[in-house]
Each structure stands twice: as C-alpha cells, then as structure tokens.
Scaffold this active site. Structure first.
Site, short mmCIF file in Angstrom:
data_model
loop_
_atom_site.label_atom_id
_atom_site.label_comp_id
_atom_site.label_asym_id
_atom_site.label_seq_id
_atom_site.Cartn_x
_atom_site.Cartn_y
_atom_site.Cartn_z
N GLY A 70 74.54 65.11 49.86
CA GLY A 70 75.52 64.06 50.08
C GLY A 70 74.94 62.70 49.81
O GLY A 70 73.93 62.56 49.12
N HIS A 73 75.33 59.20 44.57
CA HIS A 73 75.20 58.00 43.76
C HIS A 73 75.31 58.40 42.30
O HIS A 73 75.58 59.57 41.97
CB HIS A 73 73.89 57.27 44.05
CG HIS A 73 72.67 58.14 43.97
ND1 HIS A 73 72.19 58.66 42.78
CD2 HIS A 73 71.82 58.60 44.94
CE1 HIS A 73 71.11 59.38 43.01
NE2 HIS A 73 70.87 59.37 44.31
N HIS A 76 73.62 61.62 40.96
CA HIS A 76 74.33 62.87 41.20
C HIS A 76 75.49 63.04 40.23
O HIS A 76 75.72 64.13 39.69
CB HIS A 76 74.88 62.92 42.63
CG HIS A 76 73.83 62.86 43.70
ND1 HIS A 76 73.69 61.77 44.53
CD2 HIS A 76 72.89 63.75 44.07
CE1 HIS A 76 72.71 62.00 45.38
NE2 HIS A 76 72.20 63.19 45.13
N GLY A 204 67.77 66.44 39.16
CA GLY A 204 67.38 65.19 38.53
C GLY A 204 65.88 65.11 38.29
O GLY A 204 65.08 65.61 39.08
N LYS A 206 64.02 62.61 38.62
CA LYS A 206 63.31 61.78 39.60
C LYS A 206 62.46 62.64 40.53
O LYS A 206 61.34 62.28 40.88
CB LYS A 206 64.29 60.95 40.43
CG LYS A 206 63.60 60.06 41.47
CD LYS A 206 64.59 59.30 42.31
CE LYS A 206 65.22 60.18 43.36
NZ LYS A 206 64.26 60.53 44.45
N SER A 243 69.31 58.38 47.47
CA SER A 243 70.15 58.21 48.65
C SER A 243 69.45 57.37 49.70
O SER A 243 70.11 56.71 50.53
CB SER A 243 70.52 59.57 49.22
OG SER A 243 71.25 60.33 48.28
N ARG A 244 68.12 57.38 49.72
CA ARG A 244 67.37 56.63 50.73
C ARG A 244 67.31 55.13 50.43
O ARG A 244 66.84 54.36 51.26
CB ARG A 244 65.96 57.19 50.86
CG ARG A 244 65.89 58.52 51.63
CD ARG A 244 64.45 58.90 51.92
NE ARG A 244 64.36 60.01 52.86
CZ ARG A 244 64.36 61.28 52.52
NH1 ARG A 244 64.44 61.61 51.23
NH2 ARG A 244 64.27 62.24 53.41
#
Length: 373
Positions: A70, A73, A76, A204, A206, A243-244
């Site tokens: 969840g 961004h 995703h 991803g 990343k 997300s962080r």
C-alpha cells in the site's frame, strides 16, 4: 473538507456501494473520473480469490501480480502499467507484512492509505482502458490471519513459524542491518505466488536485493511464474520514490538526495573508465562525507544529519562485493543511509509524517551494465 464519492466495491464476490472520503488533493481532483470507475474485485480470503483465478484461467486470461504494502506512488503505478502491457488481468496485493519488519522497526507507523490507493488504481485503470491494454481488475488485501493461518507472525530470531530463507543472499547488504527482512519478504512472496498463481510478477529496481532474492527463490523452488523488474522511479531531484518518503519533512527531504548523488558520482567514475572498487566508491564516499560535514557545521535548527550504513559495489547475481568490475557481467552500485531524527524544529517548519521524530532508512542503487560485445 474531504470529498465524498460513491464507489462500488466487489468484495469476495459481493458488490456493495459505500461512500469513500478522500483527503489527498491529487485524488480529490480526479473524483469525477472515479465516479465512473468500474468495480474492482477485492478479496480478503484465499478460497474466493482462487475461485476467481480459476474462472480467469478457464477464459484464457493471463494474470500479472504487483505485490505492494500500500501507500502507493508512481513507482507502483509504473509496475502496473508494465503488467498491463504483458497481461490481460492485473492483480495488486495490498498487505503490510509484519515478518519483514524487525522488532524495533516502524511496522505500527507504516503509512496506510487504503482509500487513496484504491482511487489511484481506479484512475490508472481508466487510463489503461483508453490504451486498450490489460486492466486492473483485482485487489488482494488479506488479513494477517489469512496470510499466517497457524501461528502469529514472528519477527524474532530464530523465530517460530514457517519461513522461506534464501541464503547467503539474504545475509548481505540490507540483510546485515535487517536480519529478518528478507526472510519475511521471501515468505510472504511465496505465499502470494502460491495463492494467486500469476503468470508474471512485478518488482521495482529500487529494491535490487529483493529482486535478486525473488528471482533466486523462483528458480530454486521451480515456481511457475516469471519475474519482471521495472526501472526505479525518481523525483525530479533524483530521490528514489518510496512509501517511506512521507516521513521526510522539507529539511530531511532536501538532504536525503545525498544517496542518489553519491551513487551517481560512482557511476560517473565507471563511465570514465574506472574499474577498481576503491576508485569507484571513493567518489561516492566523497559526496557523502562532504554533505555530512556541511550538516555538522549548521545549527541544530538548520541541519539534518544522516548515517551511511553501506556503499556497495557487488556482483549482479551473488551480490558479493567485488574488487573490480567484470565488464562481461557488470555490477550493482547500491547504498543505504539513515536519516536521523531532527534535533530541533523551527516554528512553521514543514515536517514529515510523525514530525521527523523517527529515523528513516533510504536505499538506492544503480546498475552498471555489462559491456556490449
């Protein structure tokens, strides 16, 4: 004031209508689009999702799975677009997995943005409808009891429960600082792959170590799925989307780009012909050290301190550190930093979620591609 729209939701085969409150300005601005969005299939248990999957299989539909926790961004969404180009149906899982968080990590405060996530997926599905590609049709949002049916999830070592461990990969880089992280990732992904049985799964770049571990797991356990990796999505200043990032206020956000800057400096050294480990990483350390010294010289109300966990130059398959780049294989440049809590806050300062009171771990990487023969 939050906007309210009616959204039809199909949950475990039952359609219902409910009012959804949107506080995110970006989502609120597209409420008109979402009012006409078709219903998503939303499942919270395994039997109903499997029945749905069997129906798709019988109709010759292919499924691409995008696993998420969840707080969606653009990174995703880019994976969902990639999945839409290769599959007729896109499944998105939304589940904050407890076993990949250490005992003292930020599980309880991890951002949860269900309404905004569903709105973003509906909006993207409208975009895909216009393109004639595959569609986002299904959300799997299980409970923890569904994902861990016999014993509660355990983040201790050695822990109790059924786990998937991929060693030595899981003990390197991120695994040194977060010893249960990849055990949790591999375990929950194995569960998701078994439940959904997707033709393809999407991750991803990343999280490069995660992608290597998932590929190894799929190969070693003969899982019938293909692993696809999408390019890292970045903010305009180079910060990798995560997300962080919502935890970063204006001050820490500005300093946080030091990791991507350091890795870009190392990649530039490689591009200029450097192949020795020390020569490549020296430029990355120079960028990080200069930024650290600059912050140390500022007042507490102005600075944002950080700690470098690691800067790595590793083999792309084993992730073991290399002393020089093998041009036939290339290498992975990666790093992690911890943005420290602010020491003092100014009046009116723009703060992140949680008031910049907790540490925030940032990771990033650059792939040094092998030479073309």
């Amino acid at each position: 004031m939050a906007s309210i729209i009616l959204q039809r939701i199909r949950c475990s085969g039952t359609i219902s209508v409910r009012a959804v409150h949107y506080t995110n300005p970006r989502v609120r601005s597209h409420a008109a689009v979402l009012q006409h969005a078709r219903a998503l299939h939303i499942f919270r248990d395994v039997p109903s999702l499997r029945a749905h999957r069997r129906e798709l299989l019988a109709n010759g539909k292919s499924v691409g799975l995008v696993p998420t926790m969840g707080a969606l961004h653009e990174g995703h969404l880019s994976l969902a677009r990639q999945a839409a180009a290769e599959n007729s149906e896109i499944f998105v899982s939304i589940y904050v997995n407890p076993t990949q968080f250490g005992v003292n990590e930020d599980l309880d405060s991890y951002p949860k943005t269900w309404n905004e996530d569903i709105a973003m997926l509906n909006e993207l599905d409208e975009e895909l409808k216009e393109s004639g590609q595959g569609r986002i049709t299904t959300i799997f949002a299980p409970t923890t009891k569904t994902m861990y049916p016999t014993l509660p999830p355990d983040s201790t070592l050695p822990g109790t429960g059924s786990f998937v461990t991929i060693t030595p990969l899981a003990n390197l880089l991120e695994g040194k600082s977060r010893p249960v992280f990849f055990r949790g990732v591999a375990t929950v992904c194995m569960k998701l792959f078994n439940i959904v049985e997707p033709e393809r799964v999407y991750f991803g770049q990343k999280d490069v170590q995660q992608t290597v571990i998932i590929k190894r797991m799929v190969k070693d356990f003969h899982l019938n799925t293909e692993v696809r990796v999408g390019a890292t999505k970045r903010e305009p200043d180079g910060l990798a989307m995560s997300s962080r990032n919502v935890y970063l206020g204006e001050r820490r956000r500005k300093v946080g780009i030091v990791l991507s800057q350091a890795l870009r400096a190392a990649a530039a050294a490689h591009k200029m012909g450097k192949r020795d480990r020390d020569e490549i990483l020296a430029l990355a350390w120079d960028v990080a050290n200069r930024m650290s010294m600059e912050q140390d010289e500022l007042a507490e109300t102005e600075r944002a301190r950080f700690e470098v966990d690691y800067l790595s130059l590793a083999d792309p398959d084993s992730l073991e550190e290399v002393q020089s780049v093998d041009e036939s294989k290339g290498a992975v440049l990666s790093g992690a930093i911890k943005m420290m809590p602010l020491e003092a806050v100014r009046d009116g300062e723009k703060l992140g979620m949680g008031g910049d009171k907790g540490p925030v771990r940032l990771i990033d990487n650059i792939i040094l591609e092998p030479s073309k023969v």
